[in-house]
Scaffold this active site. Structure first.
Site, PDB file in Angstrom:
ATOM      1  N   PRO A   1       0.844  -1.208   0.000  1.00 29.85           N
ATOM      2  CA  PRO A   1       0.000   0.000   0.000  1.00 29.85           C
ATOM      3  C   PRO A   1       0.879   1.257   0.000  1.00 29.85           C
ATOM      4  O   PRO A   1       1.425   1.643   1.036  1.00 29.85           O
ATOM      5  CB  PRO A   1      -0.816  -0.126   1.288  1.00 29.85           C
ATOM      6  CG  PRO A   1       0.002  -1.024   2.167  1.00 29.85           C
ATOM      7  CD  PRO A   1       0.758  -1.939   1.282  1.00 29.85           C
TER       8      PRO A   1
ATOM      9  N   ASP B   1       5.935   2.124   1.986  1.00 36.49           N
ATOM     10  CA  ASP B   1       5.046   0.982   2.169  1.00 36.49           C
ATOM     11  C   ASP B   1       4.328   1.169   3.500  1.00 36.49           C
ATOM     12  O   ASP B   1       4.946   1.080   4.562  1.00 36.49           O
ATOM     13  CB  ASP B   1       5.874  -0.304   2.162  1.00 36.49           C
ATOM     14  CG  ASP B   1       5.023  -1.568   2.236  1.00 36.49           C
ATOM     15  OD1 ASP B   1       3.838  -1.464   2.607  1.00 36.49           O
ATOM     16  OD2 ASP B   1       5.552  -2.659   1.944  1.00 36.49           O
ATOM     17  N   HIS B   2       3.020   1.408   3.438  1.00 38.40           N
ATOM     18  CA  HIS B   2       2.279   1.755   4.653  1.00 38.40           C
ATOM     19  C   HIS B   2       2.145   0.579   5.613  1.00 38.40           C
ATOM     20  O   HIS B   2       1.729   0.759   6.761  1.00 38.40           O
ATOM     21  CB  HIS B   2       0.883   2.282   4.301  1.00 38.40           C
ATOM     22  CG  HIS B   2       0.486   3.474   5.107  1.00 38.40           C
ATOM     23  ND1 HIS B   2       0.782   3.600   6.453  1.00 38.40           N
ATOM     24  CD2 HIS B   2      -0.188   4.600   4.773  1.00 38.40           C
ATOM     25  CE1 HIS B   2       0.302   4.750   6.901  1.00 38.40           C
ATOM     26  NE2 HIS B   2      -0.288   5.377   5.900  1.00 38.40           N
ATOM     27  N   ARG B   3       2.494  -0.625   5.174  1.00 38.07           N
ATOM     28  CA  ARG B   3       2.514  -1.742   6.115  1.00 38.07           C
ATOM     29  C   ARG B   3       3.656  -1.604   7.108  1.00 38.07           C
ATOM     30  O   ARG B   3       3.602  -2.161   8.208  1.00 38.07           O
ATOM     31  CB  ARG B   3       2.678  -3.071   5.358  1.00 38.07           C
ATOM     32  CG  ARG B   3       1.553  -3.416   4.413  1.00 38.07           C
ATOM     33  CD  ARG B   3       1.880  -4.671   3.615  1.00 38.07           C
ATOM     34  NE  ARG B   3       3.085  -4.489   2.800  1.00 38.07           N
ATOM     35  CZ  ARG B   3       3.598  -5.451   2.031  1.00 38.07           C
ATOM     36  NH1 ARG B   3       3.020  -6.632   1.975  1.00 38.07           N
ATOM     37  NH2 ARG B   3       4.687  -5.233   1.312  1.00 38.07           N
TER      38      ARG B   3
END
Length: 539
Positions: free
Chosen positions: A336, A511-513
């Site tokens: 994401p 990467d929003h993770r």
């Protein structure tokens, strides 16, 4: 040299799965020395020369230019001229796991291939069969042959192999995997050595079965798999589309989530095989379709029909282009992405660059060198960005030093060579390393350790006049910095006056993770502070 030695596709790096054979520098019938270039091998990342691992004499080249084969596949054979051709051919047959076609009865004493030969159907236990002469053959009741992964092993061959049995490594590994006693197999190799072909002959002669093996994919056109694909993980849409197009899922690259074949993978396979997708026109032919409307006549300057439009040129994906596409597609689907933008005033940085280049002989620092150095310092100040995401263990790997990859355009796509430990290196060291990496990247001469790994990537399109763009994360990294051009703009100074400054826009994709928005903002803030006060890079 009295032995036969294989020459195989090398493994240049952990991610290399196959190689395409290029031009040969040594011809059949020529000798070579250890370290001499034999041929070029192109992987998905680099094209490099395969160096001879030993002194030898090239007896056979078993693949053609343009052939693509997996790592470890046989491409040539080295043997002394005194070794008989029959032994060389037997060696090739063993290492390609398919022997020569069976000869006519009495034509040769060689054993047929376990793949090519046909064996009579076994007689069911407890029954008798009568041949044309009236002789009866009865099968005694006993244990049924064991099926191990598609290989049916008769009871007479089942067991373990003693260490004293003289067999090739391939034959021994195959026997261990399928529970075959090589002591019950007759070897036809030199000094009675048992080969994989001997094992296959024994299995089929005893009423067992060997699996069919597909040949290596050739460079002049992709091979079509015939294996059962019912167990291949795939999305319902991909499986349905593959069935409609007649595509085997084994022929599709896997880029979908959870290791599944997705619709785009099937469409890519269809284009590779020249199969039109639903709703697309069939490939153009030299003749007009019978149902196509005729072109009006008399409209051209000469009174005749206009010439048909030229057909488009089909350019197949190179291994590098294919890898770039699958990796970035997977990154965009599974990571994401969020983005943080920042404008940075470069006037002090440009002044420092001019001063260094004028004062230090032999040093030519570029803006890109300064950005890479500043990114390395910012990464150790905000270590939450200096990370990789391990999909398999669902864990974050945090690194003590900043290994910064730099996107470099090459003829078939791009590659990202890595400057190691940027945070501990001087500006001149970073500049020198980067210049050497870029030169080797454009020549296709990078070694695997020079482009694999990295904790962060810088992609700079400023030299092309691009003011800003969004970059896709290079997995397993968790962030990438897109750098635009520095352009003069009106800026409000500290005293309220409007002045012209050189301003550059950078965009961090994260990467929003793994990385939160506030963490990304902290990183670009540190990067801006370093670039706007560039003397920090000198201490």
């Amino acid at each position: 040299m009295s032995e036969i030695h294989p020459i195989e596709v090398p493994k240049w790096g952990m991610t290399m799965e196959e190689g395409t054979v290029g031009e040969w520098q040594v011809a059949e019938g020529e000798s070579f020395s250890k370290g001499a270039p034999l041929c070029t091998i192109e992987s998905s990342k680099i094209s490099n020369e395969l160096e001879a691992p030993f002194d030898g004499f090239l007896r056979r080249i078993v693949v053609g230019i343009g052939d693509t084969l997996p790592v470890g596949a046989l491409i040539a054979v080295s043997a002394d001229p005194s070794v008989p051709d029959s032994e060389v051919e037997a060696f090739i047959a063993e290492h390609t796991q398919s022997g020569p076609a069976p000869a006519a009865p009495g034509a040769s004493g060689e054993a047929p291939s376990p793949v090519a030969q046909s064996s009579p159907a076994p007689v069911p236990a407890g029954t008798c069969a009568t041949d044309e002469g009236g002789s009866a053959t009865c099968a005694t009741a006993g244990p049924a042959p064991t099926d191990t992964g598609g290989v049916v092993v008769p009871e007479s061959l089942r067991g373990s192999t003693d260490d004293s049995v003289f067999a090739t490594p391939h034959a021994r590994a195959f026997a261990d995997e399928h529970g075959i006693d090589l002591g019950a197999v007759t070897g036809t190799g030199r000094a009675g050595r048992i080969s994989l072909a001997d094992v296959g002959s024994a299995v089929t002669a005893a009423g067992g079965r060997m699996p069919h093996r597909e040949p290596a994919r050739r460079g002049n056109g992709p091979a079509r798999s015939r294996e059962d694909d019912s167990a291949v993980p795939a999305t319902p849409v991909a499986r349905r589309l593959a069935g409609e197009l007649g595509i085997n899922l084994h022929d599709c690259r896997t880029t979908g989530t959870r290791g599944r074949v997705c619709r785009l993978d099937v469409e890519e396979a269809a284009r590779r095989f020249g199969i039109p997708l639903p709703g697309e026109a069939a490939p153009p032919s030299s003749a007009l379709s019978p149902t196509a409307p005729s072109a009006p006549t008399g409209t051209g300057t000469g009174g005749g029909a206009p010439a048909p439009a030229p057909a488009p040129e089909a350019v197949p994906f190179s291994p590098m282009r294919r890898t770039i596409g699958s990796r970035l597609q997977a990154s965009y689907q599974t990571s994401p992405h969020f983005r943080v933008r920042q404008e940075i005033v470069l006037d002090e940085l440009l002044a420092l660059r001019r001063s260094i280049n004028a004062a230090v002989p032999g040093v030519r620092i570029s803006v890109n060198d300064l950005v890479v150095k500043a990114a390395g310092l910012a990464l150790v100040r905000v270590p939450e960005v200096n990370v990789q995401f391990d999909e398999a263990s669902q864990s974050v790997l945090r690194f003590p030093h900043a290994d910064v990859a730099v996107a470099v355009a090459v003829p078939d796509g791009l590659i990202t060579p890595i400057v190691r430990s940027v945070d501990t290196r001087s500006l001149s060291e970073v500049s020198g390393d980067l210049a050497g990496l870029i030169t080797r990247a454009k020549a296709g001469r990078l070694t695997p350790d020079e482009f694999q790994g990295g904790t962060f990537t810088v992609s700079n399109l400023g030299m092309f006049g691009v003011t800003g763009f969004d970059a896709i994360i290079n997995p397993p990294q968790a962030a990438i910095l897109a750098v635009g051009a520095g352009l003069p703009r009106p800026v409000v100074d500290g005293d309220g006056s409007v002045v012209v400054r050189t301003v550059m826009e950078v965009t961090l994709s994260g990467d929003h993770r793994v990385i939160d928005g506030a963490t990304g903002a902290s990183f670009v803030g540190e990067l801006r502070a370093i670039l706007e006060s560039p003397t920090q890079m000198l201490v």
